[in-house]
Scaffold this motif. Structure first.
Motif, PDB file in Angstrom:
ATOM      1  N   THR A 338      -7.915  -5.135 -10.628  1.00  0.00           N
ATOM      2  CA  THR A 338      -8.297  -5.528  -9.270  1.00  0.00           C
ATOM      3  C   THR A 338      -7.094  -5.500  -8.344  1.00  0.00           C
ATOM      4  O   THR A 338      -7.198  -5.085  -7.190  1.00  0.00           O
ATOM      5  N   GLU A 339      -5.946  -5.940  -8.838  1.00  0.00           N
ATOM      6  CA  GLU A 339      -4.726  -5.915  -8.025  1.00  0.00           C
ATOM      7  C   GLU A 339      -4.406  -4.496  -7.581  1.00  0.00           C
ATOM      8  O   GLU A 339      -4.070  -4.252  -6.414  1.00  0.00           O
ATOM      9  N   ARG A 340      -4.518  -3.539  -8.510  1.00  0.00           N
ATOM     10  CA  ARG A 340      -4.228  -2.148  -8.155  1.00  0.00           C
ATOM     11  C   ARG A 340      -5.239  -1.630  -7.139  1.00  0.00           C
ATOM     12  O   ARG A 340      -4.896  -0.860  -6.235  1.00  0.00           O
ATOM     13  N   TYR A 341      -6.498  -2.035  -7.286  1.00  0.00           N
ATOM     14  CA  TYR A 341      -7.527  -1.608  -6.335  1.00  0.00           C
ATOM     15  C   TYR A 341      -7.207  -2.155  -4.937  1.00  0.00           C
ATOM     16  O   TYR A 341      -7.284  -1.433  -3.942  1.00  0.00           O
ATOM     17  N   LEU A 342      -6.846  -3.437  -4.859  1.00  0.00           N
ATOM     18  CA  LEU A 342      -6.549  -4.050  -3.566  1.00  0.00           C
ATOM     19  C   LEU A 342      -5.334  -3.401  -2.907  1.00  0.00           C
ATOM     20  O   LEU A 342      -5.313  -3.175  -1.700  1.00  0.00           O
ATOM     21  N   GLU A 343      -4.316  -3.091  -3.721  1.00  0.00           N
ATOM     22  CA  GLU A 343      -3.108  -2.467  -3.170  1.00  0.00           C
ATOM     23  C   GLU A 343      -3.381  -1.064  -2.631  1.00  0.00           C
ATOM     24  O   GLU A 343      -2.679  -0.589  -1.736  1.00  0.00           O
ATOM     25  N   ALA A 344      -4.397  -0.412  -3.177  1.00  0.00           N
ATOM     26  CA  ALA A 344      -4.698   0.963  -2.777  1.00  0.00           C
ATOM     27  C   ALA A 344      -5.522   1.048  -1.497  1.00  0.00           C
ATOM     28  O   ALA A 344      -5.681   2.135  -0.934  1.00  0.00           O
TER      29      ALA A 344
END
Length: 441
Positions: A338-344
């Motif tokens: 989820t963190e990677r999704y939000l950062e993208a």
């Protein structure tokens, strides 16, 4: 170079450990995490920690036995806080008698734990890096904080620019706190674009009774109300030419004349302006007075959008999640996926859009673990059927992915991988076997 103070955390509950580590990261606290007490005892023998936080119930021994091991070895344990449930409060009291610093009972507020930690080990909260994380953890926001600190020490007004939603008012409030350090001066904010010209004039400069229809009594303007403090003029670029002329006189002479009055009133106020527009370009187009521009643009800081400071996305996300826990006592955990999704994501609405998305996910999610789908993701970027995952299944998915990615990062070196995630090599081998993880040929 002096080594930064570190915290030793011993907690076998995966969600509790992840929540604590996330919060400590937000506070810029370096932390080593362990699941087993024995591993922590070995680590404590090898280095000096600024503090120890340990659950009392652990897989291999109790927190009481852990503390006894340290004392038996002739070690002076670091300031220690124990996490205890209702059934282990007696043990916690015994530990205080042995020399432990404090204990906290489950369920607890993370802010309360941090207060206790600050009391027993203030060195953990000393800023070991340039700038602290009051405005963000990215380099540009740390530098912005340092700039605001310096400007606050001088008698200058401030112009803050940036896209809508980047946090201009938040930065203005921080600046005001620094200006008013040791003083209770007010902070008053007004959106210049939200009011018609006549009403804006009355709000800013005040008016006498009967000065216009509806003026049933005299009223002090915001310039007067903010005397001794800070007046924040948001969207100053949206003001009319007539209002710009009145602002120019007030800014130059630091006096106001209420509507319907002949009295000239001096004002002692710091001014902070904000706009999402390019004032210099507006001057070139004849939309903004050049003389007012030079008055407004004495000290200028620019806040970049979130897409240009992605490090702040997760910092903000976890702060919002922490705030949700503080208000509702409902824990939420953000998965690495989820963190990677939000950062993208581009976040065109910046902080305002991110805050709305995180709060909505916290409220609507039926589970503690927030996957990408809780933020509207579809396809491969999302956890498969995350809305149907139990907490145990979600944590297993999280653990397996973490192990694979960490092993790949360390090129499948077992000792380095185990150390980086805070478990023993034996424990890592067992988990690899459980999830069917093996080094590719």
């Amino acid at each position: 170079m002096t080594e930064s103070p570190r915290l030793c955390l011993v907690e076998d509950d995966a969600i509790m450990r992840a929540s604590l580590c996330q919060r400590f990261k937000l506070e810029s606290i370096d932390c080593d995490c362990f699941i087993h007490a024995g591993e922590a005892v070995d680590a404590l023998a090898q280095r000096d920690y600024a503090a120890l936080i340990s659950d009392i119930r652990l897989p291999d021994m109790s927190g009481e036995q852990l503390y006894a091991r340290l004392l038996e070895a002739g070690q002076l344990p670091p300031p220690t806080i124990f996490i205890t449930g209702y059934g282990t409060i007696d043990q916690a009291v015994r530990l205080l008698k042995l020399g432990a610093s404090d204990y906290i009972t489950k369920p607890f507020d993370l802010d309360d734990l941090l207060l206790k930690l600050r009391e027993v080990s203030p060195s953990l909260f000393e800023d070991m890096h340039e700038g602290s994380a009051e405005l963000g953890v990215s380099l540009v926001m740390r530098q912005l904080k340092n700039t605001l600190d310096r400007l606050a020490a001088h008698r200058v007004d401030l112009l803050i620019t940036g896209e809508s939603g980047v946090g201009k008012e938040y930065a203005a409030r921080y600046f005001a706190r620094r200006c008013n350090k040791g003083d209770a001066g007010p902070f008053i904010a007004i959106n210049c674009a939200a009011l018609p010209e006549d009403l804006l004039e009355a709000e800013l400069f005040g008016h006498e009774k009967g000065a216009f229809t509806g003026a049933t009594k005299s009223r002090r303007g915001m310039f007067e109300q903010a005397s001794g403090g800070v007046l924040f003029l948001d969207e100053v670029g949206e003001t009319s030419p007539r209002m710009q002329a009145k602002l120019l006189r007030t800014i130059q002479e630091r006096v106001v004349q209420p509507i319907g009055s002949e009295q000239i009133i001096p004002v002692d106020v710091r001014l902070v302006y904000a706009t999402n527009r390019d004032l210099k370009a507006m001057v070139d187009r004849g939309e903004f007075r050049e003389d007012l521009y030079f008055r407004v643009n004495v000290a200028h800081v620019h806040i970049p959008p979130l897409r240009e400071r992605k490090e702040d996305i997760l910092w903000l996300t976890h702060r919002i999640v922490d705030n949700y826990f503080h208000q509702h006592k409902a824990r939420r955990l953000i998965l690495p996926l989820t963190e990677r999704y939000l950062e993208a994501q581009p976040w065109p609405g910046n902080l305002r859009e991110l805050a709305n998305a995180v709060e909505r996910a916290c409220i609507l999610s039926p589970q503690e673990v927030l996957g990408p789908r809780e933020f509207g993701a579809t396809g491969e970027e999302s956890l498969p059927a995350s809305e149907q995952l139990s907490l145990k299944e979600a944590m297993e998915h999280y653990e397996e992915r973490l192990l694979r990615e960490t092993l790949q990062h360390h090129e499948w070196r077992i000792a380095e991988t185990a150390e980086s995630i805070g478990i023993s090599r034996k424990n890592l081998w067992e988990k690899m076997k459980r999830y069917g993880i093996s080094q590719p040929e």
